[in-house]
Scaffold this motif. Structure first.
Motif, mmCIF file in Angstrom:
data_model
loop_
_atom_site.group_PDB
_atom_site.id
_atom_site.type_symbol
_atom_site.label_atom_id
_atom_site.label_comp_id
_atom_site.label_asym_id
_atom_site.label_seq_id
_atom_site.Cartn_x
_atom_site.Cartn_y
_atom_site.Cartn_z
ATOM 1 N N MET A 1 0.933 -1.106 -0.045
ATOM 2 C CA MET A 1 0.064 -0.006 0.044
ATOM 3 C C MET A 1 0.793 1.367 0.097
ATOM 4 S SD MET A 1 -3.220 -0.837 2.681
ATOM 5 C CE MET A 1 -1.959 -1.113 4.221
ATOM 6 N N LYS A 2 0.281 2.153 -0.661
ATOM 7 C CA LYS A 2 0.860 3.736 -0.540
ATOM 8 C C LYS A 2 0.143 4.522 0.666
ATOM 9 C CE LYS A 2 2.547 3.737 -5.258
ATOM 10 N NZ LYS A 2 2.618 4.489 -6.508
ATOM 11 N N ILE A 3 0.938 4.833 1.319
ATOM 12 C CA ILE A 3 0.718 5.430 2.640
ATOM 13 C C ILE A 3 1.507 6.815 3.009
ATOM 14 C CG2 ILE A 3 0.223 5.096 5.229
ATOM 15 C CD1 ILE A 3 0.190 1.946 4.905
ATOM 16 N N LEU A 4 0.392 7.819 3.238
ATOM 17 C CA LEU A 4 0.997 9.101 3.950
ATOM 18 C C LEU A 4 0.613 9.074 5.333
ATOM 19 C CD1 LEU A 4 2.045 12.008 3.465
ATOM 20 C CD2 LEU A 4 -0.371 12.618 3.062
ATOM 21 N N VAL A 5 1.712 9.608 6.055
ATOM 22 C CA VAL A 5 1.761 9.588 7.469
ATOM 23 C C VAL A 5 2.058 11.054 7.776
ATOM 24 C CG1 VAL A 5 2.768 9.201 9.945
ATOM 25 C CG2 VAL A 5 2.676 7.340 7.992
ATOM 26 N N ALA A 18 8.623 3.785 9.753
ATOM 27 C CA ALA A 18 9.525 2.772 9.751
ATOM 28 C C ALA A 18 8.870 1.495 9.995
ATOM 29 C CB ALA A 18 10.740 2.944 10.903
ATOM 30 N N GLY A 19 7.911 1.397 10.948
ATOM 31 C CA GLY A 19 7.127 0.260 11.031
ATOM 32 C C GLY A 19 6.159 -0.019 9.835
ATOM 33 N N LEU A 20 5.629 1.032 9.240
ATOM 34 C CA LEU A 20 4.730 0.487 8.043
ATOM 35 C C LEU A 20 5.480 0.282 7.010
ATOM 36 C CD1 LEU A 20 2.164 3.454 8.417
ATOM 37 C CD2 LEU A 20 1.724 0.859 8.905
ATOM 38 N N ALA A 21 6.761 0.677 6.853
ATOM 39 C CA ALA A 21 7.446 0.431 5.858
ATOM 40 C C ALA A 21 8.247 -1.108 5.989
ATOM 41 C CB ALA A 21 8.887 1.274 5.825
ATOM 42 N N ALA A 22 8.385 -1.493 7.079
ATOM 43 C CA ALA A 22 8.883 -2.976 7.598
ATOM 44 C C ALA A 22 7.788 -3.940 7.218
ATOM 45 C CB ALA A 22 9.240 -3.111 9.021
ATOM 46 N N PHE A 23 6.589 -3.622 7.097
ATOM 47 C CA PHE A 23 5.575 -4.400 6.869
ATOM 48 C C PHE A 23 5.352 -4.236 5.150
ATOM 49 C CE2 PHE A 23 3.961 -3.815 11.119
ATOM 50 C CZ PHE A 23 3.787 -5.391 11.228
ATOM 51 N N LEU A 108 1.912 -1.714 17.077
ATOM 52 C CA LEU A 108 1.892 -1.307 15.595
ATOM 53 C C LEU A 108 1.549 -2.637 14.636
ATOM 54 C CD1 LEU A 108 2.743 0.821 13.703
ATOM 55 C CD2 LEU A 108 5.169 -0.090 13.673
ATOM 56 N N GLU A 109 1.674 -3.806 14.894
ATOM 57 C CA GLU A 109 1.354 -4.714 14.005
ATOM 58 C C GLU A 109 -0.462 -4.796 13.856
ATOM 59 O OE1 GLU A 109 1.504 -9.818 13.401
ATOM 60 O OE2 GLU A 109 2.523 -8.727 15.149
ATOM 61 N N ARG A 110 -1.072 -4.727 15.133
ATOM 62 C CA ARG A 110 -2.234 -4.568 14.978
ATOM 63 C C ARG A 110 -2.824 -3.647 14.156
ATOM 64 N NH1 ARG A 110 -4.242 -4.710 20.956
ATOM 65 N NH2 ARG A 110 -3.084 -6.710 20.878
ATOM 66 N N PHE A 111 -2.216 -2.203 14.577
ATOM 67 C CA PHE A 111 -2.632 -1.013 13.668
ATOM 68 C C PHE A 111 -2.676 -1.409 12.037
ATOM 69 C CE2 PHE A 111 -1.141 2.856 11.450
ATOM 70 C CZ PHE A 111 -2.304 3.633 11.698
ATOM 71 N N GLU A 112 -1.237 -2.114 11.887
ATOM 72 C CA GLU A 112 -1.053 -2.350 10.445
ATOM 73 C C GLU A 112 -2.009 -3.273 9.893
ATOM 74 O OE1 GLU A 112 0.277 -4.344 6.743
ATOM 75 O OE2 GLU A 112 -0.062 -5.158 8.805
ATOM 76 N N ASN A 113 -2.426 -4.177 10.684
ATOM 77 C CA ASN A 113 -3.613 -5.252 10.378
ATOM 78 C C ASN A 113 -5.007 -4.506 10.008
ATOM 79 O OD1 ASN A 113 -2.078 -7.378 10.231
ATOM 80 N ND2 ASN A 113 -2.394 -7.990 12.327
#
Length: 122
Positions: A1-5, A18-23, A108-113
């Motif tokens: 996915m392409k995400i803007l934070v 960094a966390g979202l990029a790691a996923f 962060l994993e739960r947020f990404e899910n």
């Protein structure tokens, strides 16, 4: 996915990116709402999601959400706030936010899910 934070606190912005990029996500960051809106304009609808803080200098998360939804309604908008209550939630949904979440997150994993499920539910 392409995400803007879009987050004005550098440590949280860096951790989320960094966390979202790691996923495996492609992440762009903005330090305030004004910069976030400019990035949304430049990416011309290529984003899948915008994750925005509520309170920021220059333009707040409500303004970011209204802009995104007015120009790119398919892009999912998640608002993060340290003080989520009924009034903030009402204003967030009125601005077009798809989900409003209390921060800090437990995981962060739960947020990404959650974010992945929200985007894939289009």
């Amino acid at each position: 996915m392409k995400i803007l934070v879009v987050e004005d606190h550098q440590s949280l912005r860096t951790m989320l990116a960094a966390g979202l990029a790691a996923f495996g996500h492609e992440v762009t960051v903005a330090a305030d709402g004004e910069e976030g809106i400019e990035i949304v304009k430049n990416l011309s609808g290529e984003l899948d999601a915008v994750v925005t803080d509520r309170q920021m200098p220059k333009r707040d998360g409500f303004e970011v959400a209204r802009f995104v939804k007015a120009h790119f309604p398919a892009v999912k908008v998640v608002m993060m706030t340290a003080d989520l209550g009924d009034e903030v939630e009402r204003r967030a949904f009125a601005a077009g936010v798809d989900a409003a979440l209390q921060k800090p997150f437990a995981s962060l994993e739960r947020f990404e899910n959650f974010l992945r499920a929200l985007v894939e539910a289009r």
